[in-house]
Design a protein around this motif. Structure first.
Motif, PDB file in Angstrom:
ATOM      1  N   GLY A  65       0.547  -0.842  -0.146  1.00  8.81           N
ATOM      2  CA  GLY A  65      -0.247   0.019  -0.142  1.00  8.81           C
ATOM      3  C   GLY A  65       0.736   1.420  -0.064  1.00  8.81           C
ATOM      4  N   GLU A  66       1.764   0.712   0.483  1.00 10.84           N
ATOM      5  CA  GLU A  66       2.646   2.411   0.977  1.00 10.84           C
ATOM      6  C   GLU A  66       3.652   2.667  -0.294  1.00 10.84           C
ATOM      7  N   ALA A  67       3.485   2.073  -1.606  1.00  9.89           N
ATOM      8  CA  ALA A  67       4.217   2.036  -3.328  1.00  9.89           C
ATOM      9  C   ALA A  67       2.738   2.782  -3.632  1.00  9.89           C
ATOM     10  N   VAL A  68       1.779   1.998  -3.498  1.00  2.07           N
ATOM     11  CA  VAL A  68       0.826   2.934  -4.342  1.00  2.07           C
ATOM     12  C   VAL A  68       0.827   4.669  -3.568  1.00  2.07           C
ATOM     13  N   ARG A  69       0.873   4.904  -2.386  1.00  2.00           N
ATOM     14  CA  ARG A  69       0.623   5.949  -2.177  1.00  2.00           C
ATOM     15  C   ARG A  69       1.690   7.058  -2.579  1.00  2.00           C
ATOM     16  N   ALA A  84       3.007   6.039  -5.409  1.00  2.00           N
ATOM     17  CA  ALA A  84       2.852   6.531  -6.530  1.00  2.00           C
ATOM     18  C   ALA A  84       1.699   7.847  -6.663  1.00  2.00           C
ATOM     19  N   ARG A  85       1.239   7.723  -6.330  1.00  2.00           N
ATOM     20  CA  ARG A  85       0.261   9.591  -6.407  1.00  2.00           C
ATOM     21  C   ARG A  85       0.682   9.883  -5.900  1.00  2.00           C
ATOM     22  N   GLN A  86       0.944  10.265  -4.609  1.00  2.00           N
ATOM     23  CA  GLN A  86       2.343  11.566  -3.775  1.00  2.00           C
ATOM     24  C   GLN A  86       3.043  12.033  -5.615  1.00  2.00           C
ATOM     25  N   ALA A  87       3.600  11.057  -6.497  1.00  2.00           N
ATOM     26  CA  ALA A  87       4.661  11.210  -6.954  1.00  2.00           C
ATOM     27  C   ALA A  87       3.459  11.961  -8.252  1.00  2.00           C
ATOM     28  N   ILE A  88       2.400  11.456  -8.724  1.00  2.00           N
ATOM     29  CA  ILE A  88       1.375  12.090  -9.973  1.00  2.00           C
ATOM     30  C   ILE A  88       1.517  13.646  -9.383  1.00  2.00           C
ATOM     31  N   ALA A 106       0.511  -1.318 -10.152  1.00  2.00           N
ATOM     32  CA  ALA A 106      -0.813  -0.042  -9.380  1.00  2.00           C
ATOM     33  C   ALA A 106      -2.232  -0.338 -10.775  1.00  2.00           C
ATOM     34  N   ALA A 107      -1.428   0.638 -11.554  1.00  2.00           N
ATOM     35  CA  ALA A 107      -2.475   1.169 -12.277  1.00  2.00           C
ATOM     36  C   ALA A 107      -3.628  -0.621 -12.847  1.00  2.00           C
ATOM     37  N   GLN A 108      -2.945  -1.375 -12.808  1.00  2.00           N
ATOM     38  CA  GLN A 108      -3.753  -2.354 -13.619  1.00  2.00           C
ATOM     39  C   GLN A 108      -4.416  -3.043 -12.531  1.00  2.00           C
ATOM     40  N   THR A 109      -3.781  -3.011 -11.462  1.00  2.00           N
ATOM     41  CA  THR A 109      -4.278  -3.206 -10.313  1.00  2.00           C
ATOM     42  C   THR A 109      -5.697  -2.492  -9.710  1.00  2.00           C
ATOM     43  N   GLU A 110      -5.396  -1.357 -10.162  1.00  2.00           N
ATOM     44  CA  GLU A 110      -6.365  -0.110  -9.209  1.00  2.00           C
ATOM     45  C   GLU A 110      -6.554   0.634 -10.377  1.00  2.00           C
ATOM     46  N   ALA A 111      -6.885   0.567 -11.405  1.00  2.68           N
ATOM     47  CA  ALA A 111      -7.157   1.067 -11.887  1.00  2.68           C
ATOM     48  C   ALA A 111      -7.809   2.984 -11.819  1.00  2.68           C
ATOM     49  N   GLN A 112      -9.246   2.267 -11.807  1.00  2.05           N
ATOM     50  CA  GLN A 112     -10.510   3.239 -11.526  1.00  2.05           C
ATOM     51  C   GLN A 112      -9.193   4.103 -10.388  1.00  2.05           C
ATOM     52  N   VAL A 113      -8.896   3.874  -9.799  1.00  2.00           N
ATOM     53  CA  VAL A 113      -8.156   4.935  -7.915  1.00  2.00           C
ATOM     54  C   VAL A 113      -7.637   6.279  -8.513  1.00  2.00           C
ATOM     55  N   PHE A 114      -6.633   5.614  -9.709  1.00  2.00           N
ATOM     56  CA  PHE A 114      -6.094   6.819 -10.128  1.00  2.00           C
ATOM     57  C   PHE A 114      -6.915   7.447 -12.130  1.00  2.00           C
ATOM     58  N   ALA A 115      -7.358   6.893 -12.476  1.00  2.00           N
ATOM     59  CA  ALA A 115      -8.166   7.548 -13.476  1.00  2.00           C
ATOM     60  C   ALA A 115      -9.103   8.504 -12.635  1.00  2.00           C
ATOM     61  N   ASP A 116      -9.532   8.552 -11.805  1.00  2.00           N
ATOM     62  CA  ASP A 116     -10.602   9.146 -10.675  1.00  2.00           C
ATOM     63  C   ASP A 116      -9.630  10.358 -10.200  1.00  2.00           C
ATOM     64  N   MET A 117      -8.374   9.906 -10.151  1.00  2.00           N
ATOM     65  CA  MET A 117      -7.606  11.586  -9.562  1.00  2.00           C
ATOM     66  C   MET A 117      -7.166  12.188 -10.778  1.00  2.00           C
ATOM     67  N   PRO A 118      -7.671  13.470 -10.391  1.00  2.00           N
ATOM     68  CA  PRO A 118      -7.671  14.735 -11.590  1.00  2.00           C
ATOM     69  C   PRO A 118      -6.379  15.647 -12.431  1.00  2.00           C
TER      70      PRO A 118
END
Length: 427
Positions: free
Chosen positions: A43-47, A49-53, A71-83
């Protein structure tokens, strides 16, 4: 900004694929873009990545930001929802030039951003050729992708798909290109590299591939494996450990734990005794070999005694480079549904295990002092020995190989002086 910037998280396979992504995006004519190649291991790796974006958007307000990786493959909607995100590509799509030519326009909905297909439907791994690995003096080659095993804590099979191998001929061709570009060391990478070849005609093993590479590309001065599962080691791999000086005396083992009940609950295929037998056999064949290992602290149902078994396994096996991960529940995995430990306990056990690992690393460095080693010099003033020990190498030329005498260490890296040149012998 202009051009394509790639931000990479995670494993060496991601590092290799980032070079493929850059080449494919540039081939498609993409410009003013940031590609973020994510990791899903924790989960820290995903966090991160979101911070870097978010940071990339602040720094590049007019660039396209394209997110891909596990992370984009397994949690695609999470990243798509980021503005901040303009497009999300799956792990297969990120390697195709066409994906970068067919990006959505700015300002589209989250659903329109998605370019992520079912990774489980992918049955082959197409060879991807790169000429260099940006910022690295060691070149990585992908030999395998995906995983057929289903460890209860691991999300990666759902990000990478099932195991599939790159044909040997393509791996040899890639190695030739890289040594022609000046690389002296090649690292073979994969998600489950020791499963290599099971899906290829004749079912060649990872050891067979390594032997073939060294025979057909004699310019390779060093060959290294990124990570292996010792339970899958074949006789050809043992031959290399015993008899091939160009095969580096360093193996990173996927141990994960040292308690048999936890290993069973993790659905690992080895027991504690198997791990100890593997390192004992390898040391008998190659006394100078060093081991790294991954271990998870605070797995569900782990008791204090079980945690101690993990630490004592690292000590009995003499793990010089211990990578400790606090257990991170990944949604959709069986372990996430098991009784969880308090996060404070998980962090405390990880901290204690790291302290034991640091002591093992210092002991390894102590044993290196006074020895003569061959190092390859990195871009940052550091170098690595054959057994992957880090050496401070001020003044030495990047990419060059150099004989050095190890003079001491500071607990993190070795110090050295250049070895005296050997006098030439008359013919």
């Amino acid at each position: 900004m202009s051009g394509v910037e790639v931000i990479t998280f995670g494993c060496r396979l991601n590092t290799y694929e980032s070079e493929v992504m850059r080449a494919q995006a540039e081939r498609a004519g993409l410009n003013n873009a940031v590609l973020v190649n994510t990791c899903a291991v924790t989960g820290e790796a995903v966090r991160q990545a979101r911070q870097a974006i978010r940071r990339a958007r602040r720094d590049n307000p007019h660039a396209r930001i394209i997110v891909t990786g596990c992370a984009a493959q397994t949690e695609a909607q999470v990243f798509a929802d980021m503005p901040e995100v303009d497009a999300v590509l799956g792990n297969e799509e990120k390697l195709r030039s066409a994906s970068y030519r067919a990006l959505p326009d700015f300002g589209v909905s989250a659903e329109e951003k998605l370019r992520v297909n079912d990774i489980m439907s992918v049955r082959t791994t197409a060879p991807q050729m790169v000429k260099h690995i940006d910022g690295h003096v060691r070149a990585f080659i992908q030999v395998q992708n995906g995983c057929d095993h289903r460890c209860t804590f691991c999300i990666i099979p759902y990000g990478r798909g099932n195991s599939r191998s790159v044909p040997m001929g393509a791996v040899v061709e890639q190695a030739r290109k890289l040594v022609q570009s000046g690389y002296r060391e090649i690292v073979l990478t994969g998600v489950d590299a020791t499963s290599y070849g099971a899906d290829l005609p004749g079912q060649p093993s990872l050891g067979t591939l390594a032997k073939t590479l060294l025979r057909q590309v004699p310019e390779i001065l060093r060959l290294r494996l990124s990570s292996i599962d010792g339970i899958e080691a074949d006789r050809h791999l043992w031959d290399l450990i015993a008899d091939e000086p160009r095969f580096m005396p360093h193996l990173h083992l996927s141990l994960q734990h040292g308690d048999d009940l936890i290993l069973k609950r993790m659905k690992r295929r080895h027991a504690r005794a198997d791990a100890l037998a593997f390192v004992e056999q390898a040391r008998r064949l190659r006394p100078d070999i060093a081991f790294g290992a991954d271990m998870i602290a605070g797995f569900p149902t782990e008791t204090d005694d079980m945690a101690e078994n993990a630490a004592t396994l690292a000590e009995e096996a003499g793990i010089a480079f211990l990578h400790v991960f606090p257990y991170s529940p990944r949604p959709g995995t069986p372990a996430a549904r098991m009784p969880q430990l308090d996060r404070t306990v998980v962090k405390e056990r990880a901290a204690r295990l790291r302290v034991r690992g640091e002591a093992l690393h210092r002991l390894h460095l102590d044993r290196m002092v006074g020895s003569e080693q061959t190092v390859i010099v990195e871009m940052n003033g550091m170098a690595h020995t054959e057994n992957f020990s880090l050496v401070a190498a001020p003044g030495l030329i990047p990419r060059e190989m150099q004989r050095v005498i190890i003079t001491g260490h500071n607990g993190r890296h070795l110090d050295m002086r250049v070895a005296a040149a050997q006098p030439s012998r008359a013919a």
